[in-house]
Design a protein around this motif. Structure first.
Motif, short mmCIF file in Angstrom:
data_model
loop_
_atom_site.label_atom_id
_atom_site.label_comp_id
_atom_site.label_asym_id
_atom_site.label_seq_id
_atom_site.Cartn_x
_atom_site.Cartn_y
_atom_site.Cartn_z
N SER A 179 0.83 -1.19 0.00
CA SER A 179 0.00 0.00 0.00
C SER A 179 0.87 1.25 0.00
O SER A 179 1.76 1.40 0.84
N GLY A 180 0.62 2.14 -0.95
CA GLY A 180 1.38 3.38 -1.05
C GLY A 180 2.71 3.25 -1.74
O GLY A 180 3.46 4.23 -1.81
N ARG A 181 3.05 2.10 -2.29
CA ARG A 181 4.32 1.90 -2.98
C ARG A 181 4.09 1.88 -4.50
O ARG A 181 3.03 1.49 -4.98
N THR A 182 5.10 2.28 -5.24
CA THR A 182 5.09 2.24 -6.69
C THR A 182 6.43 1.72 -7.18
O THR A 182 7.44 1.78 -6.46
#
Length: 553
Positions: A179-182
């Motif tokens: 979650s929140g990572r790319t």
């Protein structure tokens, strides 16, 4: 007049002393169990999910690790989810991650280590090998920090000796990100090249990477206009961000943190230019090579003379008598003719210049720089700090520093604007306080207090009255069987099974036989009250009766 009722031939359950005491003891046990349950509930911490949808093997390994770390946990047998106290979720995950848990139920090359059956076909062996390879690649991709889980699918064509054109292999990778990572473009390219390098005859262009939201992470072909535009846009943004970073790092020590805001717009030239040039300079001729040949020959017989013919062209024989056509005195004369031949060859090199020029892609054509500087704090005469605007010398210094930081060029037509203005400070945002019933700490405290109050209520409302009733003695009647005192009581023995209820007015009634009877309480309690009353009235006689009982036994 007291009313009397006949006694019932069968007593009710509450009139049985043993059963009544048993019911009281059961009530005490239930109250104690309820209090113990409420106390445990009040002391039990809130559980938060640690991992969900785990296989049985993973759940067992995680349970052993948590038990060794002395972390309480709970496993949901239906879903396989593991829950731990909310305050220890991060600690539990760190301990499990250090041990490589959860490992997952998928098997990679462990399948090869398993014992194969005797009748295993080549198709099954090939499928197992491909599955093991896909699992190992998925594990390797999952080791990247932004990736939570990954799946790899390989399309490997079957090799054939009869096919002239062999089909190319391809692969697709599905990554599930935290979650929140790319994933950065470089990381996506790393995944593509890692998968392509692990499979034979697999080109990087045949690898596709997709995230859990269905977005295609691999770039389009670089030759397409869309792919080129995307790369050029990313490159321009990186160049502009680098200029902004230079400006802020240069001005922050002088003005203070958060007092500089800069924006840079870079006009880049992405056109590809190649130039080939060949230049000649005829005025700068240079001798490259020179060759000279010179020949001299003197005829020993002198000049040609005599009668033309073959005889005159032949050398004279060496005889004493010279030929008749030869002139006398000509032989060996110093005036004999000389034959000379001279030849010279020169090669000249003309100056020539060959140049092949390719202009760099992404060169800066023009820069537009805007810098906003905040007021700076100054201590006044009254020892108070006030925000003061920068003076012209300071603005000129800022302007000069920015010009040097970005490589300002008038030839390119760059523009620079430096402004000084007071920054508007954002209002202090106070976090919304949670209601008291949503505050975790307050909720835990209320739960503990509520559990204690429930336990105390059980003790004082249930246990204490029951124990008091079990241990306390009933009140002795003030009138015993026999003659009743005058003044409103029954004035005599009515029947053998009639007992006095109280010393006040007693309600009398008629039984089936027409005799008057009184409604009496429990016979056992009446006997006990009668015995106590007899002890109080005639203790010597009671002592004699007890002595006789002991003597008979």
């Amino acid at each position: 007049m007291a009313e009397l009722t006949l006694p019932s031939p069968a007593r009710s359950l509450k009139d049985i002393p043993a059963l009544r005491q048993l019911i009281m003891l059961v009530g005490v046990a239930v109250a104690v169990a309820a209090g113990f349950t409420v106390f445990n509930w009040s002391q039990k911490p809130d559980l938060a999910p640690l991992y969900g949808n785990l296989a049985d093997k993973d759940a067992a390994e995680i349970g052993e690790a948590l038990r060794a770390a002395k972390i309480p946990f709970q496993v949901d047998t239906a879903s396989g989810a593991v829950s731990v106290p909310a305050a220890q979720v991060h600690e539990a995950r760190l301990k499990l991650a250090s041990q490589g848990l959860p490992r997952g139920s998928a098997q990679g090359f462990e399948l090869i280590q398993q014992e194969q059956g005797f009748g295993t076909s080549q198709f099954i062996e090939t499928a197992r090998y491909q599955h093991a390879l896909e699992t190992e690649l998925a594990r390797s991709v999952s080791t990247l920090q932004p990736v939570r889980a990954a799946r790899v699918h390989l399309a490997l064509p079957k090799a054939s000796a009869f096919a002239r054109n062999r089909e190319a292999a391809s692969a697709s990778v599905l990554v599930e990100l935290h979650s929140g990572r790319t994933l950065e473009p470089d990381q996506v390219a790393s995944i593509v090249h890692m998968v392509a390098s692990s499979v034979s005859n697999l080109q990087p262009s045949a690898v596709t990477v997709v995230d859990q939201n269905g977005r295609l992470l691999t770039r389009d072909d670089g030759g397409s206009p869309l792919g080129q535009s995307s790369e050029q846009f990313d490159y321009a943004r990186r160049v502009e961000a680098d200029y902004v970073r230079r400006i802020e790092q240069l001005l922050t020590p002088m003005l203070g943190a958060g007092r500089v805001s800069a924006q840079v717009t870079a006009d880049l030239d992405f056109s590809v230019t190649e130039e080939a040039r060949e230049t000649y300079k005829p005025d700068s001729a240079t001798v490259r090579s020179e060759q000279t040949s010179e020949e001299q020959q003197r005829s020993p017989s002198g000049p040609a003379a005599g009668i033309p013919g073959a005889t005159s062209n032949q050398p004279p024989p060496q005889t004493a008598n010279p030929p008749l056509n030869q002139l006398s005195g000509a032989s060996g004369s110093a005036d004999a003719p000389l034959s000379q031949s001279k030849q010279s060859t020169r090669s000249y090199e003309i100056d020539r210049t060959l140049s092949h020029t390719r202009q760099p892609v992404g060169s800066v054509r023009r820069l537009s720089v805007a810098v906003l500087v905040d007021y700076v704090p100054r201590v006044g005469a009254d020892k108070k700090v006030t925000m003061v605007a920068l003076g012209k010398p300071e603005l000129d210094k800022v302007n000069a520093l920015v010009r040097e930081a970005v490589g300002f060029s008038d030839q390119r037509g760059d523009s620079l604007s430096v402004q000084n203005a007071a920054f508007v400070q954002p209002d202090a945002v106070t976090p919304d306080e949670l209601p008291i019933w949503q505050n975790p700490q307050m909720r835990d405290g209320l739960r503990h207090v509520g559990g204690a109050l429930i336990v105390l209520a059980l003790i004082f409302a249930v246990l204490r009255p029951v124990l008091k009733q079990l241990l306390a003695a009933p009140l002795a009647p003030r009138a015993a069987q026999g003659a009743l005192p005058a003044g409103g009581g029954v004035s005599g023995m009515v029947a053998d099974d009639v007992r006095v209820v109280s010393d006040g007015p007693v309600a009398l009634g008629r039984g089936p036989g027409g005799t008057a009877v009184a409604a009496l309480p429990d016979p056992y309690d009446e006997k006990l009250q009668t015995a106590r009353s007899a002890v109080n009235q005639d203790p010597k006689r009671v002592a004699q009766v007890v002595k006789n009982w002991i003597g008979q036994e």
